[in-house]
Write a protein that holds these residues in place. Structure first.
Motif, mmCIF file in Angstrom:
data_model
loop_
_atom_site.group_PDB
_atom_site.id
_atom_site.type_symbol
_atom_site.label_atom_id
_atom_site.label_comp_id
_atom_site.label_asym_id
_atom_site.label_seq_id
_atom_site.Cartn_x
_atom_site.Cartn_y
_atom_site.Cartn_z
ATOM 1 N N ALA A 213 7.755 3.198 -29.793
ATOM 2 C CA ALA A 213 8.662 3.695 -31.025
ATOM 3 C C ALA A 213 6.860 4.359 -31.568
ATOM 4 O O ALA A 213 5.784 3.555 -31.816
ATOM 5 C CB ALA A 213 8.468 2.728 -32.566
ATOM 6 N N SER A 214 6.628 5.704 -32.102
ATOM 7 C CA SER A 214 5.565 5.915 -32.401
ATOM 8 C C SER A 214 6.599 7.667 -33.219
ATOM 9 O O SER A 214 7.554 7.892 -33.559
ATOM 10 C CB SER A 214 4.925 6.764 -31.430
ATOM 11 O OG SER A 214 6.040 8.223 -31.019
ATOM 12 N N TYR A 215 5.222 8.281 -33.774
ATOM 13 C CA TYR A 215 6.032 9.407 -34.296
ATOM 14 C C TYR A 215 6.343 10.134 -33.402
ATOM 15 O O TYR A 215 5.644 10.449 -32.887
ATOM 16 C CB TYR A 215 5.006 9.772 -35.627
ATOM 17 C CG TYR A 215 5.066 8.854 -37.317
ATOM 18 C CD1 TYR A 215 5.882 9.470 -38.166
ATOM 19 C CD2 TYR A 215 4.844 7.918 -37.749
ATOM 20 C CE1 TYR A 215 5.775 9.448 -39.021
ATOM 21 C CE2 TYR A 215 4.397 7.435 -38.622
ATOM 22 C CZ TYR A 215 5.345 7.553 -39.400
ATOM 23 O OH TYR A 215 5.565 7.605 -40.331
ATOM 24 N N ASN A 216 7.474 11.176 -33.881
ATOM 25 C CA ASN A 216 7.763 11.844 -32.313
ATOM 26 C C ASN A 216 8.860 12.860 -33.067
ATOM 27 O O ASN A 216 9.458 12.433 -34.635
ATOM 28 C CB ASN A 216 8.492 11.644 -31.662
ATOM 29 C CG ASN A 216 8.288 11.226 -30.290
ATOM 30 O OD1 ASN A 216 7.893 12.758 -29.823
ATOM 31 N ND2 ASN A 216 7.835 10.689 -29.573
ATOM 32 N N TYR A 217 9.330 13.965 -32.180
ATOM 33 C CA TYR A 217 9.948 14.616 -32.690
ATOM 34 C C TYR A 217 11.950 14.373 -32.725
ATOM 35 O O TYR A 217 11.553 13.569 -32.053
ATOM 36 C CB TYR A 217 9.563 15.877 -31.862
ATOM 37 C CG TYR A 217 8.807 16.822 -31.425
ATOM 38 C CD1 TYR A 217 8.252 17.392 -32.659
ATOM 39 C CD2 TYR A 217 8.415 16.429 -30.781
ATOM 40 C CE1 TYR A 217 6.645 18.244 -31.842
ATOM 41 C CE2 TYR A 217 6.346 16.567 -30.247
ATOM 42 C CZ TYR A 217 6.759 17.778 -31.184
ATOM 43 O OH TYR A 217 5.062 18.221 -30.448
ATOM 44 N N ARG A 218 12.140 14.399 -34.452
ATOM 45 C CA ARG A 218 13.718 13.906 -33.932
ATOM 46 C C ARG A 218 14.682 14.332 -32.822
ATOM 47 O O ARG A 218 15.113 13.782 -32.519
ATOM 48 C CB ARG A 218 14.122 15.097 -34.875
ATOM 49 C CG ARG A 218 15.426 14.992 -35.565
ATOM 50 C CD ARG A 218 15.959 15.484 -37.142
ATOM 51 N NE ARG A 218 16.200 16.999 -36.381
ATOM 52 C CZ ARG A 218 16.634 17.633 -37.761
ATOM 53 N NH1 ARG A 218 16.565 17.634 -38.985
ATOM 54 N NH2 ARG A 218 16.298 19.009 -37.119
ATOM 55 N N GLY A 219 14.183 15.761 -32.429
ATOM 56 C CA GLY A 219 15.328 16.071 -30.981
ATOM 57 C C GLY A 219 14.928 15.435 -30.242
ATOM 58 O O GLY A 219 16.187 14.828 -29.378
ATOM 59 N N PHE A 220 13.620 14.602 -29.334
ATOM 60 C CA PHE A 220 13.772 13.836 -28.806
ATOM 61 C C PHE A 220 14.744 12.533 -28.795
ATOM 62 O O PHE A 220 14.792 11.962 -28.380
ATOM 63 C CB PHE A 220 12.130 13.701 -28.847
ATOM 64 C CG PHE A 220 11.831 12.731 -27.395
ATOM 65 C CD1 PHE A 220 11.708 13.075 -25.983
ATOM 66 C CD2 PHE A 220 11.916 11.924 -27.630
ATOM 67 C CE1 PHE A 220 11.487 12.300 -24.827
ATOM 68 C CE2 PHE A 220 11.533 10.283 -26.652
ATOM 69 C CZ PHE A 220 11.599 11.109 -25.239
ATOM 70 N N ASP A 221 14.341 11.877 -30.457
ATOM 71 C CA ASP A 221 14.727 10.613 -30.087
ATOM 72 C C ASP A 221 16.426 10.548 -30.243
ATOM 73 O O ASP A 221 16.943 9.582 -29.422
ATOM 74 C CB ASP A 221 14.710 10.352 -31.850
ATOM 75 C CG ASP A 221 14.493 8.238 -31.730
ATOM 76 O OD1 ASP A 221 14.860 8.217 -30.831
ATOM 77 O OD2 ASP A 221 13.945 7.798 -32.446
ATOM 78 N N ILE A 222 16.566 11.477 -30.474
ATOM 79 C CA ILE A 222 18.408 11.653 -30.435
ATOM 80 C C ILE A 222 18.904 12.123 -29.029
ATOM 81 O O ILE A 222 19.730 11.708 -28.773
ATOM 82 C CB ILE A 222 19.065 12.885 -31.510
ATOM 83 C CG1 ILE A 222 18.869 12.477 -32.819
ATOM 84 C CG2 ILE A 222 20.591 13.145 -31.286
ATOM 85 C CD1 ILE A 222 19.034 13.476 -34.008
ATOM 86 N N ALA A 223 18.409 13.353 -28.360
ATOM 87 C CA ALA A 223 18.382 13.610 -26.881
ATOM 88 C C ALA A 223 18.291 12.711 -26.258
ATOM 89 O O ALA A 223 18.606 12.346 -25.799
ATOM 90 C CB ALA A 223 17.238 14.564 -26.416
ATOM 91 N N ASN A 224 16.894 11.289 -26.568
ATOM 92 C CA ASN A 224 16.897 10.036 -25.597
ATOM 93 C C ASN A 224 17.855 9.143 -25.966
ATOM 94 O O ASN A 224 17.938 8.538 -24.948
ATOM 95 C CB ASN A 224 15.397 9.550 -26.399
ATOM 96 C CG ASN A 224 14.631 8.793 -25.204
ATOM 97 O OD1 ASN A 224 14.710 9.230 -23.892
ATOM 98 N ND2 ASN A 224 15.083 7.422 -24.871
ATOM 99 N N HIS A 225 18.689 9.395 -27.117
ATOM 100 C CA HIS A 225 20.080 8.141 -27.203
ATOM 101 C C HIS A 225 20.853 8.919 -26.292
ATOM 102 O O HIS A 225 21.469 8.150 -25.555
ATOM 103 C CB HIS A 225 20.245 8.731 -28.580
ATOM 104 C CG HIS A 225 21.006 7.419 -28.620
ATOM 105 N ND1 HIS A 225 20.912 6.261 -28.678
ATOM 106 C CD2 HIS A 225 23.055 7.699 -30.025
ATOM 107 C CE1 HIS A 225 22.874 5.850 -28.923
ATOM 108 N NE2 HIS A 225 23.221 6.856 -29.111
#
Length: 378
Positions: free
Chosen positions: A258-270
């Motif tokens: 967990a960290s500050y990151n890009y919204r697109g990355f977190d959803i894409a990773n899921h």
């Protein structure tokens, strides 16, 4: 050059935690070898519990019931129930870190996240730490499997909870960590040596010059999308989502990345985790399934009022950053192939993720470039 991760010092971290949460965080110097057989591990777990929780220190070992909950490809999770005479059961969860995981996981960053996410009501309550793991409250829920997160009702719940997660404010730097972490992994992955000749020959087939150039090119494109920076889970696979069916409540657990990151990355990773560890990307969500998720993420209370423009933005953003997810975990797999003692074919996992990156690259790049061209011409 990316700076090395600080040396993990659980007692130092615990002392700071005590200042923030007086009388709530406990620490032990003990460590437990996660490779031990369960019969040998059990008495050590009991000893650890007695060392961390002084109220249990004089209890007979027979009052402790230890069971293995899971053995993933990074950590080992144990459930400990304590039953005193004429008293109510008390149950905790103990997470043993996998061997050498500090080589790729910033434990200080993780505990910073755990501290504030726990206070914000996410996941389990943080109770203590020890030499190679942490102790948390036990969540009365079961973990999901990849087929679960494809269910529309559950997908909507996950989307709504992820939106809430993304609004948590964690003190400290708000700089997105994606490319820092990818470059850190790249540096480590590109200089490995394997003792087993077959593994080393396979490893030598990898063109790190090619991987380097792919990272540079993808970063250049994704930066143009201006995906919002939020606090991100970064590892939202099905096993890190739990649900209590009686209360109809879901939990996100395990904040190692967990960290500050890009919204697109977190959803894409899921979305990439719909494929499971077998990487069956036929299970990757199609456009309609993604739009269903986006609607419940953007406007949980009025999902059908989400505009087509917002759906398009999320779709392009997500399906560009899924390429970054493939690169991130491909490089991670190489490092784990060298460092981890867990029985999992990490080397093959690199090729599964990297080959999917190459298979999807042209389509995702074309889609993003077309979107950016249209946006520029408006």
């Amino acid at each position: 050059m990316v700076a090395e991760v600080k040396i993990w010092n659980p007692i130092e971290v615990a002392e700071q935690a005590r200042k923030d949460y007086p009388s709530q965080i406990f620490a032990s110097h003990l460590t437990i070898d996660p490779s031990l057989s369960f019969p040998l591990m059990k008495p050590l777990i009991i000893k650890l519990c007695k060392d961390i929780f002084k109220a249990w220190s004089n209890l007979d070992d027979s009052f402790f019931h230890v069971e293995k909950i899971s053995g993933g490809i990074t950590n080992l999770l144990l459930k400990v129930s304590v039953k005193e005479e004429n008293c109510i059961d008390d149950t905790i969860a103990i997470r043993l870190y996998g061997p050498n995981t500090e080589y790729i996981i910033d434990r200080h960053r993780e505990l910073q996240a755990v501290k504030y996410l726990s206070a914000a009501g996410f996941g389990a309550k943080w109770l203590g730490i020890f030499g190679n793991g942490m102790v948390q409250s036990f969540i009365n829920a079961h973990t999901l499997i990849p087929s679960d997160i494809r269910d529309p009702k559950l997908a909507a719940k996950v989307a709504k909870e992820l939106r809430r997660f993304h609004h948590v404010d964690i003190p400290g730097s708000k700089e997105p960590q994606l490319w820092n972490d990818i470059w850190k992994f790249f540096e480590k992955a590109s200089v490995l040596e394997f003792e087993e000749s077959k593994m080393h020959k396979t490893y030598e087939t990898i063109s790190f010059r090619e991987v380097h150039d792919e990272i540079v090119e993808l970063k250049g494109l994704s930066d143009r999308l201006n995906s919002p920076v939020i606090f991100s889970h970064n590892d939202l696979l099905s096993a890190n989502i739990m649900i209590n069916d009686d209360e109809d409540k879901i939990y996100f657990i395990d904040y190692e990345y967990a960290s500050y990151n890009y919204r697109g990355f977190d959803i894409a990773n899921h979305f990439a985790e719909y494929a499971g560890f077998e990487c069956d990307y036929n299970l990757y969500p199609n456009m309609n399934e993604q739009f269903h998720f986006f609607r419940h993420y953007i406007q949980p209370d009025r999902p059908h009022e989400v505009s087509e423009k917002d759906l398009e933005t999320f779709y392009v953003e997500t399906n560009t950053y899924v390429l970054a997810s493939h690169l991130f975990w491909a490089l991670w797999g190489l490092i784990q192939a060298k460092m981890s003692a867990i029985d999992f074919d990490y080397l093959s996992y690199f090729f599964l993720r990297y080959n999917e990156y190459k298979r999807q690259k042209e389509k995702c790049f074309s889609q993003a470039q077309s979107y950016l061209s249209g946006f520029k011409n408006e």
